[in-house]
Motif scaffolding. Structure first.
Motif, PDB file in Angstrom:
ATOM      1  N   ALA A 125       6.067  75.080   8.145  1.00  2.00           N
ATOM      2  CA  ALA A 125       5.273  75.812   7.480  1.00  2.00           C
ATOM      3  C   ALA A 125       3.344  75.420   7.874  1.00  2.00           C
ATOM      4  O   ALA A 125       2.648  76.246   7.282  1.00  2.00           O
ATOM      5  N   GLU A 126       3.421  74.174   7.656  1.00  2.00           N
ATOM      6  CA  GLU A 126       2.132  73.454   7.478  1.00  2.00           C
ATOM      7  C   GLU A 126       2.154  73.652   8.947  1.00  2.00           C
ATOM      8  O   GLU A 126       0.973  74.015   9.178  1.00  2.00           O
ATOM      9  N   LYS A 127       2.398  73.369  10.298  1.00  2.00           N
ATOM     10  CA  LYS A 127       2.433  74.193  11.306  1.00  2.00           C
ATOM     11  C   LYS A 127       1.692  75.273  11.518  1.00  2.00           C
ATOM     12  O   LYS A 127       0.398  75.125  12.671  1.00  2.00           O
ATOM     13  N   LEU A 128       2.974  76.275  11.105  1.00  2.61           N
ATOM     14  CA  LEU A 128       2.299  77.349  11.588  1.00  2.61           C
ATOM     15  C   LEU A 128       1.347  78.644  10.288  1.00  2.61           C
ATOM     16  O   LEU A 128       1.360  79.003  10.939  1.00  2.61           O
ATOM     17  N   THR A 156       3.871  67.169  20.818  1.00  7.13           N
ATOM     18  CA  THR A 156       3.698  66.572  20.117  1.00  7.13           C
ATOM     19  C   THR A 156       4.758  67.159  18.999  1.00  7.13           C
ATOM     20  O   THR A 156       5.539  66.793  17.813  1.00  7.13           O
ATOM     21  N   ASN A 157       4.441  68.451  18.662  1.00  6.45           N
ATOM     22  CA  ASN A 157       4.907  68.857  17.589  1.00  6.45           C
ATOM     23  C   ASN A 157       6.430  68.385  17.356  1.00  6.45           C
ATOM     24  O   ASN A 157       6.965  68.982  16.166  1.00  6.45           O
ATOM     25  N   VAL A 158       6.757  69.747  19.572  1.00  5.51           N
ATOM     26  CA  VAL A 158       8.138  69.456  19.290  1.00  5.51           C
ATOM     27  C   VAL A 158       8.405  68.353  18.685  1.00  5.51           C
ATOM     28  O   VAL A 158       9.826  67.957  18.338  1.00  5.51           O
ATOM     29  N   ALA A 159       8.487  67.167  19.377  1.00  7.15           N
ATOM     30  CA  ALA A 159       9.159  66.009  19.584  1.00  7.15           C
ATOM     31  C   ALA A 159       8.643  65.552  18.104  1.00  7.15           C
ATOM     32  O   ALA A 159       9.758  64.929  17.309  1.00  7.15           O
ATOM     33  N   GLU A 160       7.530  65.045  17.208  1.00  9.06           N
ATOM     34  CA  GLU A 160       7.375  65.094  15.501  1.00  9.06           C
ATOM     35  C   GLU A 160       8.932  65.824  14.803  1.00  9.06           C
ATOM     36  O   GLU A 160       9.322  64.982  14.279  1.00  9.06           O
ATOM     37  N   ILE A 161       8.951  67.518  15.243  1.00  2.00           N
ATOM     38  CA  ILE A 161      10.043  67.916  14.470  1.00  2.00           C
ATOM     39  C   ILE A 161      11.577  67.335  15.009  1.00  2.00           C
ATOM     40  O   ILE A 161      12.770  67.851  13.795  1.00  2.00           O
TER      41      ILE A 161
END
Length: 922
Positions: free
Chosen positions: A306-309, A279-284
């Protein structure tokens, strides 16, 4: 003891006891039967025989009395004979009775009876003899008769005594039988009671031991917590019987369920992590769309990652320069003040420079004491983790990412960072490449305009010099009249002539520079076409294979991702084609080919290609055709359809509600009266595309027909697009001899009207075609060949089974995508990196069925390789399909001349390539 053994012991004991009971009972019944047999067959017969003897001797007594009273001689003889016969019967009966006696007392009584009978028989015979002699003095008072009476009485008493003895024996036997019967009844009752008691005790023992074990198992089962299968209770194994085996099995099942619960819990955690990661990869990846500036890309990336990490401080450095001039400059940061970190660094400078030099990731947990603290509103905090990671594209570093966090980076976050950095490298390269293309294109346009201006200036100077030369000739005739004037004018003429010669040389030099510039531009476009189409080839083929998902292993979401990648690649290919078309138009190399076009089919063509787009956007598409419009229009059908496609695409794209209307009719004479350059037009056709979209301001209506321009930058960000469509449409309309008019009101809609003449007498040489036309023509030829040969091919895939193909390409991405696609068709794939490898592999081999040949390769290119294959005579008939990303004019003929059997341009359409291969293999 097992449950089965308990049952066998218990019920076996009962069965044995019952068998003993039955044996004893049978024994008693046998005794009763023997006793009753003795009574009936022995005692009773003896009594009966004794009574029969008694009756016989009584009968003889009666005969004796008759003899005494009957004086007739005949009757006496008969009576004596009867007495003798009965005596014989009595002796016979006694003789038969005597052997049956089995008691000593009975035999003694029988002996006494014999004695008494012999005495009785003798007396009776004496009386009978005297009567036979005629002695009439014998009567009841005579002595012999009295003896007879005594003997008879004594014999009767002995026989009665014998009968009484036998009857007593019968009574004793009967009493004994009754006693045995009573004993049997008591034994049966007692045995049945004991048997019932044993059955009860054994059953209670079996049931109690079994129920206790089962109750223990059910108690454990009732305590199972089905919401937590990772910790299950166990059943204590107290016995080794079947119940114990059930307990063991339950314990084993509980262990298996615990293992399954742990695995399910781990699997659920992994799936959750994978979903979070994807999901995060697709979002980015979605965030990258529409970004054209690398600074904007870096800023959005840093804020998102930065938010995700959970990063608290970070910076992104972009690479600039090559070789010794290589340096990395900070273009974006997160939570960074102006004095935090360095603004730039070189390879090998510091920890981040060393990571960039070695192209490796560095993660530090032990942060030095003098490291930069993270600033918050309340103070400064020392970070716990420092990460430095390179951003690569094709094994070349393009950027460096550094961030610090108050937490340790998890493996899941590290995987996310690794995945997004791969796509970030591609995106950075794409954004920089697009910027470089725009810059080079702009420079090329400026250079072309400058050269055209210089060429016009030189042409004007040349005309001026020509006029001066004519003037000098006139003056030369006048100067002949005087030697002085002639000599002076001759010198002036020589001077002017040398100046003219210098001007001509300068003009020729400028013309050569213009030709070189044009050639550089063509080579640049060809090289850019190759460099862009080569990676696009792998993207389109692999994304198409993923979206088809022949193995069925992908989810619907993954197939949708592949479809988005494929459609984006097609859009990029369309953009490249638009840029090539625009460049050829500006260079004056675009050509049109007039032929008959069936206008009556145009409405169906428009509805078939655009109705579904309008329906998806909730718009109404109307196509109107005037009744007076002729059926045939003489024009270039392909160029006209491309213009209509651009106009309709814009109308549908910039219209959010309402309708898009296409009107086809004869152009009013007033609209084309100002056109007098084309007198051969049979008629003029007007096609109007009207929409109810956003409209175009009046001051922007000329701007939108310029390349890379739109009416509003906000519209470009909202609706997308490059701004090339209208520019290309205007130039193509001019090449067809027509023009475009625009009527638009901002906020209400726009109407684009194109006016096209029908030119039946206009013709152009058919010897040259544009690159895209050549590709389309090759596709049509392949499709025709496939249509002809289709009846001969039973199974389309069977053509490729066990066929060997040699792929010659220096790009590993192309090799991988083609190899994957062809292996799915059942082909044996071999690869070579250049022409030299290809020739070495072909030596001494005759099992290769077809060759896919790339053109641009190191050491030996595709042209030279194909010439060597055709010239060495080893493989004169092997099919060779040329694959090239240089889809420029003349490439197809050049490939065929070099020895190619067919030609396909990159990026490849997999169906098109398979169709071409199917034709040559079948």
């Amino acid at each position: 003891m097992t449950f089965k053994r308990k049952q066998m012991v218990g019920f076996g004991t009962i069965l044995i006891f019952m068998l003993l009971l039955l044996s004893v009972l049978l024994f008693m019944v046998s005794n009763i039967r023997s006793t009753m047999t003795e009574i009936t067959d022995d005692r009773y017969q003896k009594v009966k025989q004794s009574i029969s003897i008694q009756d016989l001797y009584t009968s003889t007594e009666r005969d004796v009395l008759i003899l005494l009273n009957d004086e007739q001689e005949a009757n006496v003889s008969a009576g004596i004979q009867a007495i003798q016969e009965k005596q014989s019967e009595i002796e016979g009966a006694m003789s038969r009775l005597e052997p049956t006696l089995n008691r000593e007392e009975g035999r003694q009584m029988m002996a006494e009876i014999w004695d008494r009978y012999r005495s009785f028989a003798q007396t009776e015979s004496a009386i009978a003899a005297q009567i036979a002699e005629g002695n009439t003095n014998i009567n009841s008072s005579s002595a012999i008769f009295n003896d007879y009476q005594q003997e008879r009485q004594a014999l009767g008493e002995k026989i009665s005594e014998f009968q009484f003895f036998q009857e007593n024996l019968m009574d004793e036997a009967q009493a004994h039988a009754a006693e045995i019967y009573n004993q049997a009844v008591i034994f049966v009752v007692v045995s049945l009671a004991i048997c019932l008691l044993m059955i009860f005790l054994i059953s209670a023992w079996v049931i109690k031991s079994t129920s206790a074990s089962i109750k223990s198992i059910t108690g454990v089962m009732n305590n199972v917590d089905y919401t937590n299968l990772t910790s299950l209770p166990r059943v204590p194994v107290k016995t080794k019987d079947e119940i114990g085996q059930i307990a063991v099995s339950f314990n084993e099942m509980a262990a298996s369920l615990e293992e399954y619960g742990r695995k399910e819990k781990d699997f659920t955690a992994k799936i959750t992590e994978q979903n979070w990661l994807q999901t995060n990869v697709a979002e980015i990846a979605t965030m990258y769309q529409g970004i054209t500036e690398v600074e904007d890309l870096a800023k959005q990336f840093m804020n998102s990652i930065a938010e995700k990490l959970d990063a608290s401080l970070g910076a992104l450095y972009i690479r600039k320069g090559e070789g010794e001039e290589t340096a990395f400059h900070k273009i974006s940061s997160f939570a960074d003040s102006h004095d935090a970190g360095r603004n730039s660094f070189r390879l090998g400078e510091g920890l981040i420079g060393q990571a960039a030099l070695e192209q490796k990731t560095i993660i530090m947990q032990d942060i030095p004491e003098d490291f930069r603290y993270i600033t918050t509103g309340l103070g400064e905090v020392k970070p716990k983790t420092l990460a430095v990671m390179p951003v690569l594209f094709e094994k070349k570093i393009v950027a460096m990412l550094e961030f610090a966090s108050l937490h340790e980076i998890s493996p899941l976050q590290f995987n996310l960072l690794t995945n997004v950095l791969d796509t970030l490298g591609i995106t950075i390269n794409s954004v920089l490449g697009r910027a470089e293309i725009e810059r080079l294109l702009k420079e090329s346009q400026e250079m072309t305009e400058e050269l055209q201006t210089q060429s016009e200036e030189l042409q004007a100077q040349s005309e001026e010099m020509q006029a001066q030369s004519e003037e000098l000739q006139a003056q030369s005739e006048e100067l002949r009249m005087t030697n002085e004037q002639l000599e002076e004018r001759s010198k002036d003429a020589e001077t002017k002539s040398s100046e003219l010669e210098r001007a001509k040389k300068s003009l020729e030099e400028k013309a050569r520079e213009l030709m070189v510039s044009s050639r550089y531009k063509s080579e640049f476009l060809a090289n850019m076409s190759h460099e862009l189409r080569t990676p696009l080839n792998s993207i389109l083929i692999l994304s198409e294979m993923l979206s088809e998902d022949s193995s069925g292993e992908l989810t619907d979401e993954h197939k949708e991702f592949a479809g988005v990648i494929h459609s984006s690649g097609q859009e990029l290919l369309s953009l490249i084609n638009d840029i090539l078309d625009l460049s050829k138009i500006e260079a004056g190399k675009a050509e049109v080919h007039f032929s008959e076009m069936n206008i009556s089919e145009l409405p169906d063509h428009i509805e078939r290609n655009f109705s579904h787009i309008a329906q998806n956007r909730g718009l109404q598409l109307e196509v109107k055709k005037g009744e007076r419009v002729p059926a045939i229009l003489w024009t270039d059908e392909q160029r006209l359809q491309q213009v209509l496609k651009n106009l309709l695409s814009n109308a549908l794209k910039f219209t959010e509600q309402g309708a898009v209307t296409v009107s086809i009719d004869l152009a009013p004479k007033a609209s084309v009266s100002h056109i007098d350059s084309l007198e051969n037009a049979e008629y003029w056709l007007q096609i109007a595309v009207r929409d109810t979209g956003i409209g175009i301001p009046a001051d922007k209506q000329k701007l939108i027909f310029e390349a890379f321009q739109q009416a509003d930058g906000a519209a470009m960000r909202k609706f997308g697009g490059t701004g090339l469509g209208l520019s290309i449409s205007r130039e193509f309309t001019r090449l067809l001899g027509g023009f475009i008019e625009l009527e638009s009101i901002e906020g209400e809609g726009s109407t684009f009207s194109i006016y096209i003449p029908s030119l039946p007498l206009t013709g152009k040489a058919e010897g040259t075609m544009s690159a895209e036309e050549e590709v389309q023509e090759a596709t049509k030829q392949v499709a025709a060949a496939v249509t002809v040969k289709k009846p001969e091919i039973a199974d389309a895939k069977a053509v490729f089974k066990n066929k060997r193909v040699l792929i010659v390409d220096d790009d590993n991405r192309n090799i991988y995508s083609l190899k994957s696609a062809l292996q799915q068709e059942g082909m044996d794939v071999m690869t070579a990196q250049n022409g030299i490898e290809c020739l070495n592999m072909l030596e001494g081999r005759g099992d290769i069925d077809i060759i896919l040949m790339d053109i641009m390769m190191p050491y030996m290119d595709g042209y030279e390789t194909m010439r060597n294959i055709r010239s060495n005579g080893l493989h004169p008939d092997i099919p060779i399909i040329a694959l090239t990303a240089k889809a420029m004019k003349g490439d197809r003929e050049k490939c065929l001349e070099a020895g190619a059997s067919d030609y396909v341009s990159k990026p490849l359409k997999l169906d098109q390539l398979l169709s071409v291969m199917r034709v040559w293999l079948s």
